[in-house]
Design an enzyme around this catalytic site. Structure first.
Site, PDB file in Angstrom:
ATOM      1  N   HIS A  13       1.350   2.009  14.203  1.00  0.00           N
ATOM      2  CA  HIS A  13       1.008   0.914  13.290  1.00  0.00           C
ATOM      3  C   HIS A  13       1.437   1.258  11.877  1.00  0.00           C
ATOM      4  CE1 HIS A  13      -0.943  -2.632  11.761  1.00  0.00           C
ATOM      5  NE2 HIS A  13      -1.533  -1.891  10.834  1.00  0.00           N
ATOM      6  N   SER A  14       2.136   0.330  11.230  1.00  0.00           N
ATOM      7  CA  SER A  14       2.561   0.458   9.835  1.00  0.00           C
ATOM      8  C   SER A  14       3.402   1.733   9.661  1.00  0.00           C
ATOM      9  CB  SER A  14       1.338   0.438   8.916  1.00  0.00           C
ATOM     10  OG  SER A  14       1.713   0.159   7.582  1.00  0.00           O
ATOM     11  N   MET A  15       2.981   2.688   8.845  1.00  0.00           N
ATOM     12  CA  MET A  15       3.724   3.934   8.749  1.00  0.00           C
ATOM     13  C   MET A  15       3.923   4.548  10.125  1.00  0.00           C
ATOM     14  SD  MET A  15       2.778   7.583   6.940  1.00  0.00           S
ATOM     15  CE  MET A  15       1.959   8.270   8.387  1.00  0.00           C
TER      16      MET A  15
END
Length: 254
Positions: free
Chosen positions: A95-97
């Site tokens: 998720h995300s990074m």
């Protein structure tokens, strides 16, 4: 030179051990996040799936270790920590990074002749899409305000001075890693990619999310869910349903 311990138990957390599992899901947390973010995913998939949630250095029980400010260095360390974890078919979820980090680790795996069943890239535009941000340079108060606006961290938690003092170094290091990341040229992945975005998340415009297609020679699907940047926390059920479907249809090892 080894910069970080490669002890698998330090990096790989299993909240619900599943000795009879026939698949393995490796989960990559977001900036400032920890392995415990994926506890609900582990609980939902336990049994058939061995859910491994990564714990990066510099947070919680690893807070005495140096934080990592370079995504490539972190990807190399994760790759070392995951050696021996490919006795079952592997799927990555980031998720995300964590989506960028999962992509970079997947690249390294494929260069070694290994491959994934699928990469789930959640809450992140494609690696090749430039996004110029400098949150890691903000003063503490402004950084906390920016992060809580995304609902990634409970404002009441960061209001506690002691917790804030412990959490901010890892958050700032992670943001430095992701904000200075540049996707190096290289062969696209061979595994399919599923991109997950929230329908009210301004950080992942659909067109920029669809650009993940250029990073794989296999299929690339886009799934949209209700919610903002942390739709997985706010509305977990449809995401868990997607994961259940994936593992119900992937092949079992011979």
């Amino acid at each position: 030179m080894v910069l970080f311990p490669v002890d698998s138990d330090l990096w790989c957390r299993r909240f619900h051990p599943s000795p009879d599992a026939v698949e393995r899901l490796v989960c990559f947390p977001h900036a400032g996040g920890s392995a415990s973010f994926y506890f609900p995913v582990s609980a939902a998939l336990a049994g058939r799936v061995d859910v491994v949630a990564l714990q990066y250095p510099g947070r919680q029980d690893r807070r005495a270790e140096p934080c990592v400010e370079d995504l490539g260095v972190l990807a190399d360390a994760v790759l070392d920590a995951l050696r021996g974890q490919d006795d079952l078919p592997l799927t990555f979820f980031g998720h995300s990074m964590g989506a960028l980090l999962a992509f970079e680790v997947a690249r390294r795996l494929e260069r070694e002749g290994r491959t994934l069943e699928r990469l789930f890239a959640s809450g992140r535009v494609a690696p090749s899409v430039p996004r110029r941000e400098s949150l890691h340079l903000l003063p503490d108060d402004d950084l906390v305000a920016a992060v809580t606006e995304m609902s990634g961290t409970d404002a009441l938690v960061l209001a506690d001075e002691e917790i804030r003092r412990m959490a901010l170094p890892a958050l700032r290091a992670d943001l430095h890693a992701v904000e200075t990341y540049r996707c190096a040229p290289g062969a696209p992945l061979e595994c399919p990619v599923t991109v997950l975005i929230g329908d009210t998340d301004p950080r992942t415009p659909p067109d920029d999310a669809r650009a993940w297609q250029s990073h794989t020679t296999a299929s690339c699907d886009l799934e949209t869910f209700p919610g903002g940047h942390f739709f997985l926390s706010d509305h977990p059920k449809p995401v868990l349903t997607l994961l259940h479907t994936h593992f119900a249809t992937t092949r079992r090892p011979a």
